[in-house]
Design a protein around this motif. Structure first.
Motif, PDB file in Angstrom:
ATOM      1  N   PHE A  32     -12.011 -93.475  12.253  1.00 16.70           N
ATOM      2  CA  PHE A  32     -13.291 -93.361  12.963  1.00 16.70           C
ATOM      3  C   PHE A  32     -14.077 -94.625  12.678  1.00 16.70           C
ATOM      4  O   PHE A  32     -14.189 -95.051  11.520  1.00 16.70           O
ATOM      5  CB  PHE A  32     -14.036 -92.129  12.457  1.00 16.70           C
ATOM      6  CG  PHE A  32     -15.400 -91.937  13.060  1.00 16.70           C
ATOM      7  CD1 PHE A  32     -15.553 -91.401  14.322  1.00 16.70           C
ATOM      8  CD2 PHE A  32     -16.540 -92.280  12.346  1.00 16.70           C
ATOM      9  CE1 PHE A  32     -16.812 -91.202  14.865  1.00 16.70           C
ATOM     10  CE2 PHE A  32     -17.802 -92.093  12.876  1.00 16.70           C
ATOM     11  CZ  PHE A  32     -17.937 -91.548  14.146  1.00 16.70           C
ATOM     12  N   LEU A  34     -12.770 -94.219  18.102  1.00 16.09           N
ATOM     13  CA  LEU A  34     -11.547 -93.908  17.377  1.00 16.09           C
ATOM     14  C   LEU A  34     -10.577 -95.053  17.593  1.00 16.09           C
ATOM     15  O   LEU A  34     -10.544 -95.667  18.666  1.00 16.09           O
ATOM     16  CB  LEU A  34     -10.918 -92.605  17.871  1.00 16.09           C
ATOM     17  CG  LEU A  34     -11.713 -91.321  17.655  1.00 16.09           C
ATOM     18  CD1 LEU A  34     -10.971 -90.139  18.291  1.00 16.09           C
ATOM     19  CD2 LEU A  34     -11.957 -91.055  16.173  1.00 16.09           C
ATOM     20  N   ILE A  49     -15.311 -87.565  19.766  1.00 15.22           N
ATOM     21  CA  ILE A  49     -15.065 -88.680  18.852  1.00 15.22           C
ATOM     22  C   ILE A  49     -15.733 -88.414  17.508  1.00 15.22           C
ATOM     23  O   ILE A  49     -15.135 -88.631  16.444  1.00 15.22           O
ATOM     24  CB  ILE A  49     -15.553 -89.998  19.478  1.00 15.22           C
ATOM     25  CG1 ILE A  49     -14.711 -90.328  20.715  1.00 15.22           C
ATOM     26  CG2 ILE A  49     -15.490 -91.142  18.471  1.00 15.22           C
ATOM     27  CD1 ILE A  49     -15.269 -91.451  21.560  1.00 15.22           C
ATOM     28  N   GLU A  50     -16.975 -87.941  17.544  1.00 10.25           N
ATOM     29  CA  GLU A  50     -17.664 -87.578  16.297  1.00 10.25           C
ATOM     30  C   GLU A  50     -16.845 -86.558  15.510  1.00 10.25           C
ATOM     31  O   GLU A  50     -16.781 -86.612  14.270  1.00 10.25           O
ATOM     32  CB  GLU A  50     -19.039 -86.994  16.610  1.00 10.25           C
ATOM     33  CG  GLU A  50     -19.797 -86.532  15.381  1.00 10.25           C
ATOM     34  CD  GLU A  50     -20.966 -85.620  15.706  1.00 10.25           C
ATOM     35  OE1 GLU A  50     -21.809 -85.393  14.815  1.00 10.25           O
ATOM     36  OE2 GLU A  50     -21.044 -85.105  16.858  1.00 10.25           O
ATOM     37  N   HIS A 107     -13.700 -86.343  15.353  1.00  7.85           N
ATOM     38  CA  HIS A 107     -12.406 -86.913  14.943  1.00  7.85           C
ATOM     39  C   HIS A 107     -11.240 -86.260  15.687  1.00  7.85           C
ATOM     40  O   HIS A 107     -10.155 -86.108  15.133  1.00  7.85           O
ATOM     41  CB  HIS A 107     -12.189 -86.768  13.434  1.00  7.85           C
ATOM     42  CG  HIS A 107     -13.230 -87.409  12.592  1.00  7.85           C
ATOM     43  ND1 HIS A 107     -13.298 -87.227  11.222  1.00  7.85           N
ATOM     44  CD2 HIS A 107     -14.255 -88.241  12.902  1.00  7.85           C
ATOM     45  CE1 HIS A 107     -14.310 -87.914  10.724  1.00  7.85           C
ATOM     46  NE2 HIS A 107     -14.913 -88.538  11.733  1.00  7.85           N
TER      47      HIS A 107
END
Length: 312
Positions: free
Chosen positions: A226, A267, A171-172, A174
């Motif tokens: 994000f 996200l 997730i960090e 993207h």
């Protein structure tokens, strides 16, 4: 198929669709830090592997999918998409050629439909398609490995990070995940798969017309964002929770996680028209958005460059 690595001390099984692997082994943030430093691996053996063999395999996959793979070199990982006739994503493949066959891993439960589609498209070409349940996926923070499933237990002595650690770093970074950050309407531009999974000038394939139209005109209907979530709230927004602006739903939450440095993150896919600086509510949690896909993600707009480097 339950992973033997769930027998490690402290292992806690993840939720569906990842219930066959460990969410964590007792220390989520320590596992994240170790994974980010390259000191741990992640059991992703719930993912399914498909094998495509035969002399025509690369040209054939090049004609069927969104990425240019006809000249893919052995040992080089890439991503590609199978789209429907309207350009919507049906399958997301992470794949490598080993010199004799292409090995692609897909989401849990995704291999049967993919094998069925590919098998129907073989015609007279020299290709053979099969599921490979004897292979399993292990991952570092930025690299995948295919190992014999029967040898998973041999990794019991290695430093392990759970899937929650991997998901937080994903997730960090993207990086969307099919089925969590996409739905049946998703087109590649909406989630930033241009470049990493789509080659814009390689020629025709099913769904290419939609890709070209959005690329030339811009304005995908939705865009991936994000979210930095309010850290004072104890719970994360659930998958599918509404994203709201001024009391109106403008999107849905996809993946959410707790990051060892950033705190709670997520996200989400929102309408293209949502202002890029708008403060949102994600499942009732205050959220500040960070642009991944610009509202006008066409020919003259650059996708976040980090998405081009990250292929998992």
């Amino acid at each position: 198929m339950r992973s033997p690595l769930l027998d490690l001390p402290g292992a806690v099984a993840a939720n569906a669709p990842d219930a066959d692997v460990a969410a964590h082994y007792g220390d989520l943030f320590a596992e994240q830090r170790a994974l980010a430093k390259g000191e741990a691996i992640v059991d992703r053996s719930n993912r399914e592997v498909v094998r495509v063999a035969g002399a025509d395999r690369l040209k054939w996959l090049n004609d069927l999918s969104s990425q240019k793979v006809d000249d893919l070199q052995p040992g080089t990982w890439t991503q590609t998409l199978i789209l429907d006739a309207q350009g919507r994503v049906e399958h997301h493949l992470t794949m490598v050629d080993d010199g004799e066959a292409v090995l692609a891993h897909v989401e849990p439960g995704g291999s049967a439909a993919l094998v069925d589609y590919l098998d129907r498209m073989r015609f007279m070409l020299r290709v053979e398609v099969s599921a490979q349940p004897d292979l399993a996926v292990l991952s570092s923070a930025d690299e995948d490995f295919l190992v014999p499933r029967a040898e998973l237990a041999d990794h019991l002595g290695r430093p392990m990070a759970g899937l929650w650690a991997y998901e937080a770093l994903r997730i960090e970074g993207h990086r969307p995940r099919q089925g969590l950050d996409t739905d049946h309407k998703t087109i590649p531009h909406e989630v930033g798969w241009i470049g990493s999974a789509v080659h814009l000038t390689k020629g025709c394939y099913r769904g290419q017309e939609t890709v070209a139209r959005v690329h030339n005109l811009g304005h995908p209907p939705r865009r991936l964002v994000f979210l930095h979530l309010d850290g004072s709230v104890d719970t994360l927004p659930a998958h599918g929770a509404p994203v709201e602006l001024d009391g109106q739903q403008v999107g849905e939450v996809g993946s959410a996680a707790r990051h060892h440095e950033l705190g709670p993150i997520a996200l989400a896919v929102v309408k293209r028209t949502v202002p890029v600086d708008a403060q949102l509510l994600a499942g009732g949690v205050a959220a500040a958005q960070e642009v991944i896909v610009p509202p006008d993600a066409g020919r003259n707009v650059q996708i976040d460059p980090s998405l081009r480097r990250r292929i998992r």
